[in-house]
Design a protein around this motif. Sequence first.
Motif, mmCIF file in Angstrom:
data_model
loop_
_atom_site.group_PDB
_atom_site.id
_atom_site.type_symbol
_atom_site.label_atom_id
_atom_site.label_comp_id
_atom_site.label_asym_id
_atom_site.label_seq_id
_atom_site.Cartn_x
_atom_site.Cartn_y
_atom_site.Cartn_z
ATOM 1 N N PHE A 160 0.803 -1.227 0.000
ATOM 2 C CA PHE A 160 0.000 0.000 0.000
ATOM 3 C C PHE A 160 0.834 1.275 0.000
ATOM 4 N N ARG A 161 2.108 1.152 0.352
ATOM 5 C CA ARG A 161 3.005 2.299 0.423
ATOM 6 C C ARG A 161 2.421 3.390 1.325
ATOM 7 N N MET A 162 2.177 4.581 0.819
ATOM 8 C CA MET A 162 1.771 5.703 1.678
ATOM 9 C C MET A 162 0.259 5.854 1.803
ATOM 10 N N ASN A 163 -0.520 4.990 1.153
ATOM 11 C CA ASN A 163 -1.962 5.225 1.132
ATOM 12 C C ASN A 163 -2.765 3.943 1.343
ATOM 13 N N PRO A 164 -2.637 3.312 2.507
ATOM 14 C CA PRO A 164 -3.437 2.103 2.742
ATOM 15 C C PRO A 164 -4.905 2.461 2.941
ATOM 16 N N PRO A 165 -5.825 1.773 2.284
ATOM 17 C CA PRO A 165 -7.253 2.013 2.506
ATOM 18 C C PRO A 165 -7.688 1.400 3.835
ATOM 19 N N ARG A 166 -8.847 1.782 4.295
ATOM 20 C CA ARG A 166 -9.360 1.169 5.527
ATOM 21 C C ARG A 166 -9.726 -0.284 5.264
ATOM 22 N N PRO A 167 -9.231 -1.206 6.101
ATOM 23 C CA PRO A 167 -9.600 -2.613 5.916
ATOM 24 C C PRO A 167 -11.100 -2.807 6.116
ATOM 25 N N PRO A 168 -11.724 -3.702 5.386
ATOM 26 C CA PRO A 168 -13.162 -3.933 5.567
ATOM 27 C C PRO A 168 -13.505 -4.496 6.936
ATOM 28 N N HIS A 169 -12.502 -5.071 7.622
ATOM 29 C CA HIS A 169 -12.740 -5.663 8.940
ATOM 30 C C HIS A 169 -12.423 -4.684 10.075
ATOM 31 N N TRP A 170 -12.254 -3.421 9.787
ATOM 32 C CA TRP A 170 -11.822 -2.456 10.800
ATOM 33 C C TRP A 170 -12.730 -1.231 10.747
ATOM 34 N N GLY A 171 -13.122 -0.744 11.933
ATOM 35 C CA GLY A 171 -13.959 0.454 11.958
ATOM 36 C C GLY A 171 -14.413 0.793 13.362
ATOM 37 N N GLY A 172 -15.410 1.643 13.444
ATOM 38 C CA GLY A 172 -15.822 2.182 14.728
ATOM 39 C C GLY A 172 -17.088 1.567 15.284
ATOM 40 N N TYR A 173 -17.191 1.671 16.609
ATOM 41 C CA TYR A 173 -18.402 1.304 17.338
ATOM 42 C C TYR A 173 -18.858 2.515 18.152
ATOM 43 N N ARG A 174 -20.152 2.581 18.368
ATOM 44 C CA ARG A 174 -20.707 3.644 19.214
ATOM 45 C C ARG A 174 -21.623 3.017 20.266
ATOM 46 N N LEU A 175 -21.334 3.271 21.533
ATOM 47 C CA LEU A 175 -22.226 2.838 22.607
ATOM 48 C C LEU A 175 -23.201 3.962 22.913
ATOM 49 N N GLN A 176 -24.493 3.660 22.821
ATOM 50 C CA GLN A 176 -25.546 4.620 23.126
ATOM 51 C C GLN A 176 -25.985 4.401 24.571
ATOM 52 N N PRO A 177 -25.642 5.292 25.490
ATOM 53 C CA PRO A 177 -25.894 5.027 26.914
ATOM 54 C C PRO A 177 -27.377 5.072 27.282
ATOM 55 N N ASP A 178 -27.754 4.138 28.147
ATOM 56 C CA ASP A 178 -29.038 4.256 28.834
ATOM 57 C C ASP A 178 -28.845 4.353 30.340
ATOM 58 N N THR A 179 -27.577 4.157 30.777
ATOM 59 C CA THR A 179 -27.243 4.275 32.195
ATOM 60 C C THR A 179 -25.838 4.853 32.343
ATOM 61 N N TRP A 180 -25.715 5.841 33.222
ATOM 62 C CA TRP A 180 -24.410 6.391 33.603
ATOM 63 C C TRP A 180 -24.299 6.317 35.127
ATOM 64 N N GLU A 181 -23.098 6.070 35.622
ATOM 65 C CA GLU A 181 -22.859 6.206 37.064
ATOM 66 C C GLU A 181 -21.543 6.945 37.281
ATOM 67 N N PHE A 182 -21.587 7.942 38.161
ATOM 68 C CA PHE A 182 -20.412 8.740 38.519
ATOM 69 C C PHE A 182 -20.062 8.439 39.973
ATOM 70 N N TRP A 183 -18.816 8.047 40.185
ATOM 71 C CA TRP A 183 -18.331 7.657 41.516
ATOM 72 C C TRP A 183 -17.198 8.597 41.909
ATOM 73 N N GLN A 184 -17.355 9.223 43.054
ATOM 74 C CA GLN A 184 -16.304 10.078 43.613
ATOM 75 C C GLN A 184 -15.894 9.522 44.964
#
Length: 210
Positions: A160-184
Amino acid sequence: MDLAALRKSYEKAELSEEVAHANPLRQFERWLREAIEAQLPEPTAMTLATVGSDLRPSTRVVLLKGCDERGLVWYTNYDSRKGRELAGNPYAALQFHWVELERVVRIEGVVEKVSAEESDAYFASRPLDHRIGAWASPQSQVIDSRAALVANAARYAAQFRMNPPRPPHWGGYRLQPDTWEFWQGRKSRLHDRLRYRWQQGQWLRERLAP
């Protein structure tokens, strides 16, 4: 070494309903900003927990790469163990532990892949060796040796030299929260815990016993 005798008193801060933001995303952004400004090591590192078809939980550390009203984003190999487990069970949990600030944030929700356009844009922003590495590593699979991994990287770098494309097996995930907890952390183990749950179109905030 007497592990049972190790003790620490948490006295850096407090978390009250009067101070905490009514929106958990805004509260998280505040704490994340303070972690970054405090120059903590890896402030965006978060533990991701998934559950496989065998009902065995597994965890690993990933890096937060985006956060807004849609959810929290990270990038990885879709064929990895976490990718396979998320394909079978899209529910997951995240945890941030900012030790120096005596704070923990826990987030639960459902996970989906980000768009191909988002994954392409982030992949293009990565250093070249990271992009080559995404091709070279069959993540979570058994390999013969490190030398085989390095040879893979060299082969894809030559291809690929200087320009490798994104592999089809690689990418992002997004977690959509329905619960948060903050601990101090607080003195005498009387810690502050505020939980936010999404109910009937709004966030319900509750104090939990430590």
